[in-house]
Write an enzyme that holds these catalytic residues in place. Structure first.
Site, PDB file in Angstrom:
ATOM      1  N   ASP A   1      39.387  50.134  42.169  1.00  0.00           N
ATOM      2  CA  ASP A   1      39.098  48.699  42.198  1.00  0.00           C
ATOM      3  C   ASP A   1      37.662  48.437  42.635  1.00  0.00           C
ATOM      4  O   ASP A   1      37.414  47.628  43.528  1.00  0.00           O
ATOM      5  CB  ASP A   1      40.090  47.984  43.123  1.00  0.00           C
ATOM      6  CG  ASP A   1      41.532  48.248  42.719  1.00  0.00           C
ATOM      7  OD1 ASP A   1      41.995  49.381  42.902  1.00  0.00           O
ATOM      8  OD2 ASP A   1      42.193  47.341  42.204  1.00  0.00           O
TER       9      ASP A   1
ATOM     10  N   ASP B   1      40.805  49.536  37.531  1.00  0.00           N
ATOM     11  CA  ASP B   1      40.045  48.310  37.775  1.00  0.00           C
ATOM     12  C   ASP B   1      38.565  48.642  37.957  1.00  0.00           C
ATOM     13  O   ASP B   1      38.090  48.897  39.061  1.00  0.00           O
ATOM     14  CB  ASP B   1      40.595  47.504  38.962  1.00  0.00           C
ATOM     15  CG  ASP B   1      41.842  46.708  38.588  1.00  0.00           C
ATOM     16  OD1 ASP B   1      42.265  46.782  37.414  1.00  0.00           O
ATOM     17  OD2 ASP B   1      42.385  46.008  39.464  1.00  0.00           O
TER      18      ASP B   1
ATOM     19  N   TYR C   1      35.670  44.377  36.510  1.00  0.00           N
ATOM     20  CA  TYR C   1      36.088  42.997  36.797  1.00  0.00           C
ATOM     21  C   TYR C   1      35.358  41.975  35.928  1.00  0.00           C
ATOM     22  O   TYR C   1      35.225  40.815  36.298  1.00  0.00           O
ATOM     23  CB  TYR C   1      35.943  42.660  38.291  1.00  0.00           C
ATOM     24  CG  TYR C   1      36.998  43.349  39.136  1.00  0.00           C
ATOM     25  CD1 TYR C   1      36.884  44.708  39.422  1.00  0.00           C
ATOM     26  CD2 TYR C   1      38.101  42.666  39.623  1.00  0.00           C
ATOM     27  CE1 TYR C   1      37.867  45.362  40.164  1.00  0.00           C
ATOM     28  CE2 TYR C   1      39.079  43.320  40.364  1.00  0.00           C
ATOM     29  CZ  TYR C   1      38.949  44.663  40.627  1.00  0.00           C
ATOM     30  OH  TYR C   1      39.910  45.307  41.351  1.00  0.00           O
TER      31      TYR C   1
ATOM     32  N   ASN D   1      44.854  46.676  35.674  1.00  0.00           N
ATOM     33  CA  ASN D   1      45.110  45.383  35.029  1.00  0.00           C
ATOM     34  C   ASN D   1      43.817  44.709  34.575  1.00  0.00           C
ATOM     35  O   ASN D   1      43.810  43.957  33.602  1.00  0.00           O
ATOM     36  CB  ASN D   1      45.916  44.456  35.944  1.00  0.00           C
ATOM     37  CG  ASN D   1      45.303  44.279  37.299  1.00  0.00           C
ATOM     38  OD1 ASN D   1      45.028  45.272  37.986  1.00  0.00           O
ATOM     39  ND2 ASN D   1      45.068  43.049  37.705  1.00  0.00           N
ATOM     40  N   HIS D   2      42.695  44.985  35.243  1.00  0.00           N
ATOM     41  CA  HIS D   2      41.432  44.381  34.802  1.00  0.00           C
ATOM     42  C   HIS D   2      40.856  45.054  33.559  1.00  0.00           C
ATOM     43  O   HIS D   2      39.820  44.643  33.055  1.00  0.00           O
ATOM     44  CB  HIS D   2      40.405  44.373  35.940  1.00  0.00           C
ATOM     45  CG  HIS D   2      40.726  43.337  36.975  1.00  0.00           C
ATOM     46  ND1 HIS D   2      40.389  42.015  36.848  1.00  0.00           N
ATOM     47  CD2 HIS D   2      41.413  43.436  38.144  1.00  0.00           C
ATOM     48  CE1 HIS D   2      40.822  41.331  37.893  1.00  0.00           C
ATOM     49  NE2 HIS D   2      41.456  42.176  38.699  1.00  0.00           N
TER      50      HIS D   2
ATOM     51  N   HIS E   1      47.575  52.919  38.470  1.00  0.00           N
ATOM     52  CA  HIS E   1      46.884  51.813  39.134  1.00  0.00           C
ATOM     53  C   HIS E   1      47.759  51.114  40.178  1.00  0.00           C
ATOM     54  O   HIS E   1      47.343  50.882  41.308  1.00  0.00           O
ATOM     55  CB  HIS E   1      46.376  50.813  38.097  1.00  0.00           C
ATOM     56  CG  HIS E   1      45.588  49.705  38.701  1.00  0.00           C
ATOM     57  ND1 HIS E   1      44.419  49.949  39.399  1.00  0.00           N
ATOM     58  CD2 HIS E   1      45.803  48.373  38.765  1.00  0.00           C
ATOM     59  CE1 HIS E   1      43.952  48.796  39.847  1.00  0.00           C
ATOM     60  NE2 HIS E   1      44.771  47.833  39.486  1.00  0.00           N
TER      61      HIS E   1
ATOM     62  N   HIS F   1      50.200  40.831  49.163  1.00  0.00           N
ATOM     63  CA  HIS F   1      49.689  40.621  47.809  1.00  0.00           C
ATOM     64  C   HIS F   1      50.156  41.773  46.909  1.00  0.00           C
ATOM     65  O   HIS F   1      50.074  42.931  47.308  1.00  0.00           O
ATOM     66  CB  HIS F   1      48.163  40.540  47.847  1.00  0.00           C
ATOM     67  CG  HIS F   1      47.582  39.895  46.634  1.00  0.00           C
ATOM     68  ND1 HIS F   1      47.977  38.644  46.191  1.00  0.00           N
ATOM     69  CD2 HIS F   1      46.646  40.319  45.772  1.00  0.00           C
ATOM     70  CE1 HIS F   1      47.293  38.338  45.103  1.00  0.00           C
ATOM     71  NE2 HIS F   1      46.486  39.338  44.826  1.00  0.00           N
ATOM     72  N   HIS F   2      50.623  41.446  45.739  1.00  0.00           N
ATOM     73  CA  HIS F   2      51.161  42.434  44.779  1.00  0.00           C
ATOM     74  C   HIS F   2      52.424  43.118  45.293  1.00  0.00           C
ATOM     75  O   HIS F   2      52.791  44.199  44.808  1.00  0.00           O
ATOM     76  CB  HIS F   2      50.129  43.527  44.438  1.00  0.00           C
ATOM     77  CG  HIS F   2      48.872  43.022  43.805  1.00  0.00           C
ATOM     78  ND1 HIS F   2      48.868  42.130  42.769  1.00  0.00           N
ATOM     79  CD2 HIS F   2      47.573  43.312  44.052  1.00  0.00           C
ATOM     80  CE1 HIS F   2      47.613  41.888  42.415  1.00  0.00           C
ATOM     81  NE2 HIS F   2      46.818  42.580  43.173  1.00  0.00           N
TER      82      HIS F   2
ATOM     83  N   HIS G   1      44.831  48.854  43.004  1.00  0.00           N
ATOM     84  CA  HIS G   1      45.421  47.522  42.787  1.00  0.00           C
ATOM     85  C   HIS G   1      45.455  46.663  44.039  1.00  0.00           C
ATOM     86  O   HIS G   1      44.953  45.541  44.029  1.00  0.00           O
ATOM     87  CB  HIS G   1      46.825  47.675  42.188  1.00  0.00           C
ATOM     88  CG  HIS G   1      47.338  46.419  41.529  1.00  0.00           C
ATOM     89  ND1 HIS G   1      46.551  45.644  40.703  1.00  0.00           N
ATOM     90  CD2 HIS G   1      48.562  45.827  41.546  1.00  0.00           C
ATOM     91  CE1 HIS G   1      47.276  44.620  40.257  1.00  0.00           C
ATOM     92  NE2 HIS G   1      48.490  44.695  40.756  1.00  0.00           N
TER      93      HIS G   1
ATOM     94  N   HIS H   1      43.972  45.628  47.342  1.00  0.00           N
ATOM     95  CA  HIS H   1      42.601  45.813  47.815  1.00  0.00           C
ATOM     96  C   HIS H   1      42.570  46.132  49.312  1.00  0.00           C
ATOM     97  O   HIS H   1      42.155  45.326  50.147  1.00  0.00           O
ATOM     98  CB  HIS H   1      41.746  44.592  47.477  1.00  0.00           C
ATOM     99  CG  HIS H   1      41.652  44.364  46.010  1.00  0.00           C
ATOM    100  ND1 HIS H   1      41.225  43.192  45.448  1.00  0.00           N
ATOM    101  CD2 HIS H   1      41.961  45.183  44.965  1.00  0.00           C
ATOM    102  CE1 HIS H   1      41.262  43.294  44.124  1.00  0.00           C
ATOM    103  NE2 HIS H   1      41.705  44.488  43.819  1.00  0.00           N
TER     104      HIS H   1
HETATM  105 FE   LIG Z   1      44.459  45.746  39.939  1.00  0.00          FE
END
Ligand SMILES: [Fe+2]
Ligand SMILES: *[C@@H]1O[C@H](CO)[C@@H](O)[C@H](O)[C@H]1NC(C)=O
Ligand SMILES: *[C@@H]1O[C@H](CO)[C@@H](O)[C@H](O)[C@H]1NC(C)=O
Ligand SMILES: *[C@@H]1O[C@H](CO)[C@@H](O)[C@H](O)[C@H]1NC(C)=O
Ligand SMILES: *[C@@H]1O[C@H](CO)[C@@H](O)[C@H](O)[C@H]1NC(C)=O
Ligand SMILES: *[C@@H]1O[C@H](CO)[C@@H](O)[C@H](O)[C@H]1NC(C)=O
Length: 472
Positions: free
Chosen positions: A166, A195, A198, A232-233, A317, A326-327, A354, A356
C-alpha cells in the site's frame, strides 16, 4: 541521592526488560502513538518524479522475476514520445560479451489518458548468483542499471526479502522507501503486497499518477525485483468512464511470469527464489470452488517441493486475519476457502496489505467449523502460518488507527504506523522477521520474531533443536 538515582535506573532497566519479555509473549497493542494526519501525494514537480533528460529517454524502469526458478528477469520501461528501441543490452560484470534481448511493446488508453510506449523484455537463462549490467534506450539517452540474480534454489540458501504494501506516493511513501533502502539489513528482493500508485483516488483515475509512481520507485525497482501482488487500487473498474475492464493499467504496466507457473492469469502465479516458494494470489478475482484461481492453487500447492524450497510464503492483498476496524472481515470469504489448505500444506507465513497498519498474528487456525458444530474460534495451531499485515507503506489515504477491543488472542502485535518489513531466511529451519517504523532509525526493529520452518520443524530429525517456545 546518588543511590536513589541508581535504584531508579535499575528499576527502569528492569521495566524495559519486562516489557520486552511481555512483547515476545504476544497480544500486544503498541502504545506508540503517531500523528495520523492525512499525508498528501508529493507534488508533480517533486524530485522523485523527475523525468530523465533527453528526447524519449526510458523512464519508470523496473524489474521482476522472469521465470519460475530465478534465472530470468523481466525488464520494463516506458518511452514517452515514440516507441524507440525495444531491446535490452546486458552483460556479466567485467565481461566483454554483450547480449541483447528483444522485448514487446504495449500501450493503452484510459478515459482521456493515453499511456506512453510500455516495453517489457524478458531475459532468460541468466547465471544464478551473478551481477549483470543492463541498458535500455538508444544513443545519448541510454540508461544503465545493474541486477544480481538469486542463488540457485536450495534448502539452505540464505536470502533476504523486503516487504512493503500500500505504498502510494506521499512523503510517507518516500520515507518508507528510504528506510527500506537505508536499512543495515539489505533486502535482495521486494515482496510487494498490492496497492501501488493510488492513481484511482484521483478524478478520472488520473493515470499520470501511474507514471509518477513508476518514476518514484525506479530508484529501487530497477535494481532489485519487486514481486507484484494486485490490490483493490489496481482494479480501476470504472464503467461510468467507459472503462469496464478490471486491472487495465496494472496489467499493461506490470508484467509477471505467470505462464512459467502454469497460471492462466497474471493476477495469480508463483515463483521459486533461493530457499522460498512464493505463491501470489488475487483477492479480487474469483476464488470460489472450480474457479481458475482455485484450480490453479490446488495443483500448485501439490507442486511445492519443501526439500528444495523449505519456505512457503503466500502473498495476497486482503488479510485473512486483521483486528483493525477498517476493512474488518473483508478477507473472511478467502479465509473460509483457503485457510484449510494453508494449514494442511504448512504455509510458513502469509503476508498481506490493504489495512493501513501493521499486525502480526500468533500461529492460529480456525478450520473446524462445519455449519452445525459451532467450532468457529481461532485456536493455537503449530501447523498454521503466521499472518502478517503490512499495508503501512504510506499512501494518501492515511493510517487506520481504530482497532477492535479487546485485542483478540490471535493477534500478537499491532500498531498503526507507517513502515516496512524484512523476512531474513537463514537456512531451512530459521528465518527472522522484523518490522521497522518510519519514525525510528533505520536499524531499529519495532517488532520482530524468529520463525521456525513449518515443514522441517515437524520432521523428527529436527524436532530436537526446535523446542524453543520463544520462537514461532
Ligand atoms: Fe487495499
Ligand atoms: C481529461 O478530462 C478531464 C475532465 O474533463 C480534464 O480535466 C483533463 O484535463 C482531461 N485530460 C486530458 C489529457 O485531456
Ligand atoms: C542527443 O543526441 C541528439 C542527436 O543524436 C542531439 O540532437 C541532442 O542534442 C543530444 N542531446 C544531449 C542531451 O546531448
Ligand atoms: C525522497 O527521498 C529521497 C531519499 O531520501 C530524497 O532525496 C528526496 O528529496 C525525497 N523527496 C521528497 C519529495 O520528499
Ligand atoms: C525435490 O527437490 C529435491 C532437491 O532438489 C530433489 O532431489 C527431489 O527429487 C525433488 N522431489 C520431487 C518430487 O521433485
Ligand atoms: C540455522 O540458523 C539458525 C539461526 O541463525 C542457527 O541457530 C542454526 O544453527 C542454523 N542451523 C543449521 C543447521 O545451520
Amino acid at each position: 541521592m546518588a543511590t536513589r538515582g541508581f535504584d531508579l535506573n535499575i528499576a527502569l532497566v528492569l521495566g524495559l526488560i519486562l516489557s520486552v519479555l511481555e512483547a515476545s509473549n504476544g497480544g500486544r497493542t503498541s502504545s506508540y502513538v503517531r500523528n495520523d494526519d492525512l499525508s498528501r501525494d508529493m507534488p508533480l514537480d517533486s524530485d522523485v518524479f523527475r523525468v530523465p533528460p533527453g528526447y524519449n529517454a526510458p523512464q519508470q524502469v523496473h524489474i521482476t522475476q522472469g521465470d519460475h526458478e530465478g534465472k530470468g528477469v523481466i525488464v520494463s520501461w516506458v518511452t514517452p514520445d515514440e516507441p524507440g528501441s525495444n531491446s535490452v543490452l546486458y552483460w556479466v560484470e567485467n565481461s566483454e560479451l554483450k547480449n541483447r534481448a528483444e522485448g514487446i511493446l504495449t500501450k493503452y488508453k484510459y478515459f482521456n489518458y493515453t499511456s506512453g510506449y510500455i516495453h517489457h523484455c524478458t531475459i532468460t537463462d541468466l547465471e544464478f548468483d551473478t551481477k549483470y549490467y543492463y541498458e535500455v534506450g538508444i544513443g545519448n539517452t541510454t540508461r544503465r542499471f545493474w541486477i544480481v540474480t538469486p542463488p540457485k534454489p536450495g534448502p539452505d540458501v540464505p536470502y533476504t526479502f523486503g516487504l512493503i504494501g500500500d505504498l502510494g506516493q506521499t512523503h510517507d511513501s518516500n520515507r518508507t522507501l528510504t528506510h527500506y533502502e537505508s536499512s543495515p539489513v539489505k533486502g535482495q528482493t521486494l515482496l510487494f503486497v498490492g496497492d501501488l500508485s493510488y492513481a484511482d483516488d484521483y478524478p478520472y483515475h488520473d493515470n499520470r499518477r501511474w507514471d509518477t509512481w513508476g518514476r518514484f520507485i525506479e530508484r529501487n525497482a530497477a535494481y532489485q525485483p519487486w514481486i507484484w501482488t494486485a490490490g483493490n487500487h489496481e482494479i480501476d473498474f470504472a464503467p461510468d468512464l467507459g472503462e469496464p475492464i478490471p486491472f487495465k493499467p496494472y496489467i499493461h504496466r506490470y508484467h509477471v511470469p505467470y505462464q512459467a507457473a502454469d497460471s492462466t492469469s497474471p493476477l495469480w502465479y508463483s515463483i521459486k527464489r533461493a530457499s522460498a516458494s512464493i505463491i501470489v494470489m488475487s483477492s479480487y478475482s474469483g476464488f470460489g470452488k472450480y474457479t481458475p484461481q482455485y484450480k490453479w492453487l490446488e495443483k500448485e500447492l501439490l507442486k511445492v517441493n519443501r526439500t528444495e524450497t523449505p519456505w512457503l510464503i503466500v502473498l495476497m492483498h486482503c488479510p485473512l486475519y486483521s483486528s483493525y476496524i477498517h476493512h474488518y472481515m473483508e478477507g473472511e470469504t478467502m479465509r473460509v476457502m483457503y485457510e484449510k489448505w494453508f494449514v494442511e500444506y504448512k504455509v510458513d507465513v502469509v503476508f498481506s496489505g490493504h489495512v493501513h497498519a501493521y499486525e502480526r498474528s500468533e500461529r492460529i487456525s480456525n478450520i473446524a467449523y462445519n455449519i452445525v458444530n459451532g467450532l468457529c474460534t481461532p485456536i493455537r495451531d503449530q501447523h498454521a502460518p503466521v499472518y502478517i499485515t503490512i499495508g503501512d507503506g504510506g499512501n494518501l489515504e492515511g493510517l487506520v488507527t481504530e482497532m477492535t477491543q479487546p485485542q483478540p488472542s490471535y493477534s500478537a502485535y499491532r500498531e498503526a504506523s507507517f513502515g516496512h518489513g524484512f523476512l531474513d531466511i537463514k537456512n531451512r529451519t530459521h528465518a527472522y522477521f522484523s518490522w521497522n517504523r518510519n519514525q525510528d532509525g533505520y536499524a531499529v526493529e519495532a517488532d520482530s520474531v524468529w520463525l521456525l520452518n513449518r515443514h522441517w520443524n515437524f520432521l523428527e530429525e529436527f524436532v530436537s533443536d526446535s523446542g524453543d517456545i520463544a520462537t514461532l
